[in-house]
Design a protein around this motif. Structure first.
Motif, PDB file in Angstrom:
ATOM      1  N   LEU A   5      32.656  48.194  36.707  1.00 17.75           N
ATOM      2  CA  LEU A   5      33.329  47.086  37.384  1.00 17.75           C
ATOM      3  C   LEU A   5      32.282  46.263  38.126  1.00 17.75           C
ATOM      4  O   LEU A   5      31.480  46.803  38.883  1.00 17.75           O
ATOM      5  N   LEU A   6      32.307  44.968  37.872  1.00 15.76           N
ATOM      6  CA  LEU A   6      31.351  44.070  38.504  1.00 15.76           C
ATOM      7  C   LEU A   6      32.123  43.155  39.457  1.00 15.76           C
ATOM      8  O   LEU A   6      33.056  42.471  39.036  1.00 15.76           O
ATOM      9  N   VAL A   7      31.752  43.177  40.728  1.00 21.17           N
ATOM     10  CA  VAL A   7      32.449  42.375  41.739  1.00 21.17           C
ATOM     11  C   VAL A   7      31.507  41.278  42.211  1.00 21.17           C
ATOM     12  O   VAL A   7      30.454  41.564  42.789  1.00 21.17           O
ATOM     13  N   LEU A   8      31.876  40.044  41.952  1.00 24.43           N
ATOM     14  CA  LEU A   8      30.984  38.929  42.278  1.00 24.43           C
ATOM     15  C   LEU A   8      31.709  37.931  43.170  1.00 24.43           C
ATOM     16  O   LEU A   8      32.788  37.444  42.832  1.00 24.43           O
ATOM     17  N   ASP A   9      31.100  37.649  44.303  1.00 25.79           N
ATOM     18  CA  ASP A   9      31.675  36.708  45.257  1.00 25.79           C
ATOM     19  C   ASP A   9      30.912  35.391  45.125  1.00 25.79           C
ATOM     20  O   ASP A   9      29.722  35.339  45.418  1.00 25.79           O
ATOM     21  N   GLU A  10      31.567  34.373  44.655  1.00 24.31           N
ATOM     22  CA  GLU A  10      30.949  33.056  44.444  1.00 24.31           C
ATOM     23  C   GLU A  10      29.643  33.165  43.650  1.00 24.31           C
ATOM     24  O   GLU A  10      28.577  32.760  44.130  1.00 24.31           O
ATOM     25  N   PRO A  11      29.691  33.687  42.425  1.00 29.58           N
ATOM     26  CA  PRO A  11      28.434  33.913  41.692  1.00 29.58           C
ATOM     27  C   PRO A  11      27.718  32.634  41.284  1.00 29.58           C
ATOM     28  O   PRO A  11      26.529  32.663  40.994  1.00 29.58           O
ATOM     29  N   ALA A  12      28.432  31.510  41.256  1.00 26.16           N
ATOM     30  CA  ALA A  12      27.792  30.267  40.793  1.00 26.16           C
ATOM     31  C   ALA A  12      27.077  29.535  41.921  1.00 26.16           C
ATOM     32  O   ALA A  12      26.432  28.517  41.681  1.00 26.16           O
TER      33      ALA A  12
END
Lengths: 283, 314
Positions: free
Chosen positions: B160-167
């Motif tokens: 599971l990959l959790v990304l907060d505002e990855p861009a």
């Protein structure tokens, strides 16, 4: 071992580690050389102005071998303690500032294991740090003794050399305890700056309080270091202010000092682990 | 014998999750269900509780109430070691500024699950940072830090990959590359949980979307199904034809499904009809049958409209 390796890598590659050590070694050398250079001048000055034979005798007890080994150790443990607080506080506090606690915890790392691993790495890195300080200190005190015209006779005394390993261990323990206190304060405060400020503040408050309540203060964490590093049967050593002086009323015996130093060290580790375990990591 | 397919297994789920900061209630009974193997877009206005949800998942804070599940198993503060299956990039990417990108990944890899041998170089290659991996991170641009953050999240090959505002901070090429990487990871069976404010980006990336507001889930489901509901066709007609055009279109789609945009001052006006985009030809035919010829026509679906209508910010 993987965690410890990572923590050591961070500390070794951090410029602040080397800057802290470099400044301390510089202070160590300069102070001993200044004491050595002032020896003859002090001998000629009148007693009322801090000079005279008694003042010269105090300097001689600091610079003349084999007692100078204890002087060096005592100096490292006391003034070096300030730098150890800085080192411990920056190791723990910067992880909060840079958000790296968040990274480690969110990777599933145990909080307790992480903080204790970091403290062990600090303690391990203080081994070469203490050795370097001791070697540089001995060279500086030998130079100072030569400048003062005291010579270095007694430097190779088998009895004195035989006590060096235990003296080195005590010096290292003294540094680790003080680093652990800075470490714990920084962990509690979640700030490197708070760890430095509060740790150094307590250090000076304790030495100030020793003038009023010596019977109590001698059991406190920075004062017990003086007792730990004092060579039994000698007047050698400097107190937490770095000045030679009457220490009898502000010291405890070496075994008690050792136990207290270990107790403060363990307490600091436990406080750090509990503080991190309970912390909300929101930064 | 074959049974009906059961519900999709979940990578992460919450039930009644609540958390307050003092008197501020960040989460008020949040129920999330993140299926495995999808890109899940986690949306909400500022202060809706997105970051708090992620912090609860990552063991950074403890919820006041509610339960969580990770890969179908109950998940509490005592199970934090299970985060070894989760890679994350939360808030802003965090690194030691005096270490190189490579050394940062090595020290990050010394915590949690051990990365496979050679994995550091592999993820550096994946995010296009191998050439700069020996430079101090203190000299990295924001986009490079963001890419290194994604590399760090992938270090232990998480499920599971959790990304907060990855861009954040990525240039257009970087955004495209990131989107392709995340789609690739989802295709490999990994679950990608993306919290973002960039709705068009989420629209291009996500399979499933959850929208929260004021600490509660307001909508969750497959993005394509949601977009079908928000589909529309817009026609541009001469202002003189606007009235009859509107009447004709209301007969087609219903009174509530047609509205007129304010005129642009050039004599024409846009009328929007809420119908599936595939019915654009039918809309045009209805107008032609009424003797009205559109001067413009477009159609589409819009996550932004849905988001704004659900979060009350329209």
């Amino acid at each position: 071992m993987r965690l410890l390796g990572g923590e050591l890598r961070k500390l070794v590659k951090r410029p602040a580690t080397w800057i802290t050590l470099g400044i301390f070694l510089g202070v160590l050398v300069l102070l001993f050389l200044a004491v050595g250079a002032s020896y003859q001048t002090i001998g000629r000055a009148p007693a009322g102005q801090g000079g005279g034979p008694e003042a010269q005798a105090a300097i001689r007890s600091l610079l003349a071998f084999p007692g100078a080994y204890a002087s060096v150790a005592s100096f490292i443990g006391s003034i070096g303690g300030l730098f150890a607080i800085v080192f411990g506080a920056s190791a723990a506090g910067s992880d909060w500032g840079w958000g790296m606690i968040r990274v480690a915890v969110s990777r599933g790392e145990s909080r307790g294991r992480y903080i204790l691993g970091k403290l062990v790495a600090v303690a391990l890195l203080l081994v070469p740090g203490a050795i370097a300080a001791f070697v540089v200190g001995v060279v500086a005190v030998a130079l100072a003794a030569t400048i003062a015209g005291l010579g270095t006779a007694g430097m190779g005394s088998p009895d004195a050399v035989g006590t060096l390993p235990w003296l080195a261990v005590r010096t290292w323990l003294a540094l680790v305890e003080q680093a652990a206190i800075g470490f714990a304060i920084a962990t509690l405060a979640r700030s490197q700056l708070a760890g430095l400020g509060v740790g150094i503040g307590i250090y000076f408050v304790e030495s100030f309080a020793a003038g009023f309540w010596p019977e109590w203060v001698r059991y406190l964490p920075f004062s017990v270091v003086t007792s730990l590093l004092r060579e039994p049967g000698t007047a050698g050593g400097v107190d937490v202010n770095g000045s030679a002086g009457a220490l009898a009323s502000t010291t405890v015996d070496q075994t008690t000092a050792l136990l207290l130093v270990l107790a403060y060290l363990i307490a600091s580790a436990i406080v750090s682990a509990i503080a991190l375990e309970r912390a909300d990591i929101t930064g | 014998m074959s049974g009906a397919p059961g519900p999709a297994p979940l990578a992460f789920a919450t039930r009644g999750l609540a958390r307050a900061y003092g008197t501020t209630h960040a989460l008020v009974g949040l129920d999330l269900a993140v299926p495995q193997g999808v890109v899940y877009g986690f949306l909400g206005p500022n202060g809706a509780g997105k970051t708090t949800t992620i912090r609860c998942l990552l063991g950074l804070i403890r919820p006041d109430a509610g339960t969580m599940e990770l890969f179908g198993e109950p998940y509490t503060a005592r199970d934090r070691h299970r985060l070894e299956q989760v890679g994350s990039l939360v808030e802003s990417p965090a690194f030691y500024p005096y270490l190189s990108g490579r050394d940062n990944l090595r020290v990050i890899g010394s915590t949690g699950a051990a990365p496979a041998r050679g994995r550091v170089e592999e993820v550096l290659e994946l995010v296009g940072l191998r050439d700069r991996a020996g430079d101090r991170v203190g000299g990295y641009s924001m986009g490079m830090r963001q890419r290194l953050g994604i590399a760090a999240a992938l270090l232990s090959d998480p499920r599971l990959l959790v990304l907060d505002e990855p861009a954040n901070g990525l240039d257009p090429a970087g955004i495209v590359a990131m989107r392709e990487t995340l789609r690739y990871l989802a295709a490999q069976g990994k679950t990608v949980f993306v919290s973002s404010h960039i709705l068009p980006e989420v629209q291009q990336l996500a399979d499933v979307v959850g929208i929260i507001d004021h600490g509660r889930l307001v909508r969750q489901g497959r993005l394509d199904e949601m977009l079908r509901e928000t589909g529309h066709v817009r026609v541009r007609v001469l202002s003189a034809d606007a009235g009859p055009a509107r009447e004709a279109l209301e007969r087609l789609a219903g009174r509530d499904a047609v509205w007129e945009a304010a005129g642009q001052g050039d004599g024409d006006g846009w009328i929007t009809v809420r119908v599936e985009p595939s019915r654009a030809g039918e809309v045009n035919r209805v107008l032609a049958q009424a003797g009205i010829y559109a001067t413009g026509l477009d159609s589409g679906s819009d996550l932004e409209s849905l988001f704004l209508s659900l979060t009350g910010n329209a």
